[in-house]
Write a protein that holds these residues in place. Structure first.
Motif, mmCIF file in Angstrom:
data_model
loop_
_atom_site.group_PDB
_atom_site.id
_atom_site.type_symbol
_atom_site.label_atom_id
_atom_site.label_comp_id
_atom_site.label_asym_id
_atom_site.label_seq_id
_atom_site.Cartn_x
_atom_site.Cartn_y
_atom_site.Cartn_z
ATOM 1 N N VAL A 248 0.858 -1.190 0.000
ATOM 2 C CA VAL A 248 0.000 0.000 0.000
ATOM 3 C C VAL A 248 0.893 1.239 0.000
ATOM 4 C CG1 VAL A 248 -1.812 1.313 1.166
ATOM 5 C CG2 VAL A 248 -1.815 -1.188 1.289
ATOM 6 N N PRO A 249 1.158 1.833 -1.164
ATOM 7 C CA PRO A 249 1.803 3.148 -1.175
ATOM 8 C C PRO A 249 0.772 4.206 -0.801
ATOM 9 C CG PRO A 249 1.339 2.433 -3.411
ATOM 10 C CD PRO A 249 0.935 1.296 -2.522
ATOM 11 N N TYR A 250 1.194 5.234 -0.082
ATOM 12 C CA TYR A 250 0.242 6.249 0.368
ATOM 13 C C TYR A 250 0.910 7.628 0.429
ATOM 14 C CZ TYR A 250 2.529 5.510 4.926
ATOM 15 O OH TYR A 250 3.445 5.396 5.933
ATOM 16 N N TYR A 251 0.058 8.623 0.439
ATOM 17 C CA TYR A 251 0.484 10.023 0.554
ATOM 18 C C TYR A 251 -0.444 10.719 1.537
ATOM 19 C CZ TYR A 251 0.617 15.012 -0.491
ATOM 20 O OH TYR A 251 0.681 16.379 -0.377
ATOM 21 N N SER A 252 0.118 11.596 2.357
ATOM 22 C CA SER A 252 -0.715 12.378 3.270
ATOM 23 C C SER A 252 -0.215 13.815 3.326
ATOM 24 C CB SER A 252 -0.732 11.775 4.676
ATOM 25 O OG SER A 252 0.514 11.953 5.331
ATOM 26 N N TYR A 253 -1.146 14.703 3.625
ATOM 27 C CA TYR A 253 -0.807 16.121 3.797
ATOM 28 C C TYR A 253 -1.584 16.647 4.994
ATOM 29 C CZ TYR A 253 -0.355 21.129 3.073
ATOM 30 O OH TYR A 253 -0.097 22.463 3.252
#
Length: 345
Positions: A248-253
């Motif tokens: 699971v690649p993910y990005y958060s801001y």
């Protein structure tokens, strides 16, 4: 507590928890949870995070008495269980706003299903004490927290409200500042800087989903208090990921802004009170920052996940949420690289 450095170290994201439940009879049980971690100190410490008796009134209502979780955030029940979360750690921009995880008191939980939809209502009250960086503590007495959670298929929706009367104790610098402000005859300013019997509230809304391999999570929150030393804030984050088999690649801001005023414009900027004015205006400015994070979760084994994450934290108009910052740090950008294995057993 150890600060930023060039060398690799263990501790920041490392914890070990143990939870045990004993069923006394068909309607009464007891649960205890201990957690060992590095929090605001240089060494690991062990805390009793949960310790309650649970009475099941009927199939829909239960009451817990003792040390219970405060339902402040979307993931309050499991924020310290890394395996249950996609990210390596929850975003500071939101989760730093309230530092109390539990309270000594009681809560009531109501749960009812409507077809494929489940509604959960929870209300908790009690008191708690939290040690903070800088070797001072906050005492919440009393604290009240409630939430409504709606689960439907792959989606979970939540709204929450918390309020408390709290105080900041053993903070030498703030105690000295307040005494100096009063000694200088600035009574109107001192009235906006109380350290005890402060009323505060925290309102939040969140959503999470796991739909067709798309993983998402977001929260928005607003904090308000009666002292400008604990600033009013608006904070939020969003996380998106995609599941490729066991990866699971993910990005958060995440971001936070201050809603309360960041200065006393009427204070003198010249003359003998100018240095005191600068200290006061510095004290009412909260740490502002935003974080871009990218990461990868790999469920390489049953009940175990390997994670890597890079946070790019940009501070603005201050030191953000970094503590013991050196002069000239304000406005800096810091990259934090982390790797870990989350597991349950």
């Amino acid at each position: 507590a150890d600060g930023v450095g060039e060398s690799t170290r263990l501790g920041l994201d490392t914890n070990l928890g143990l939870q045990a439940t004993y069923k006394i009879n068909d309607w009464l049980s007891g649960t205890a949870q201990v957690l060992t971690r590095k929090a605001t100190e240089h060494t690991f410490s062990t805390d009793l995070t949960w310790a309650f008796l649970k009475a099941r009134i009927n199939d829909e209502v239960s009451v817990r008495v003792g040390r219970v979780v405060v339902p402040t955030f979307l993931i309050s029940d499991y924020q310290n269980v890394g395996y249950a979360n996609t990210m390596l750690r929850p975003p500071n921009e939101v989760y730093r706003q309230v530092t109390a995880d539990n309270a000594d008191g009681a809560d009531v939980i109501y749960q009812h299903s409507f077809g494929d939809t489940t509604l959960t209502a929870q209300a908790a009250f009690g008191r708690t004490k939290v040690r903070s960086p800088g070797n001072y503590y906050l005492e919440f007495k009393p604290v009240f927290s409630s939430q409504l959670v709606l689960e439907n298929g792959p989606f979970t929706y939540r709204i929450g409200h918390s309020r408390a009367t709290f105080g900041l104790f053993e903070n030498a610098s703030l105690n000295t500042l307040l005494a100096t402000v009063k000694g200088a005859g600035l009574s109107a300013v001192a009235a906006e800087l109380p350290l005890t019997d402060v009323k505060g509230s925290f309102n939040s809304a969140g959503i999470s989903m796991d739909y067709n391999n798309i993983i998402g999570q977001a929260e928005y929150a607003k904090r308000k208090t009666d002292t400008r030393l604990v600033q009013d804030t608006s904070s939020w984050y969003i996380m998106l990921g995609y599941r490729y088999g066991k990866f699971v690649p993910y990005y958060s801001y995440g971001d936070v802004k201050q809603d309360s005023r960041r200065s006393f414009p009427t204070l003198p900027t010249t003359g003998p009170l100018a240095p005191l004015s600068a200290v006061i205006n510095g004290a009412v400015k909260g740490g502002l920052q935003s974080t871009n994070a990218i990461g990868l979760r790999w469920d390489f084994y049953k009940s175990a996940a390997f994670k890597i994450q890079m946070d790019r934290i940009k501070t603005r108009e201050g030191n953000g949420y970094f503590v013991n910052a050196k002069p000239g740090f304000a406005g800096s950008t810091v990259n934090v690289y982390a790797a870990g294995i989350d597991f349950v057993f």
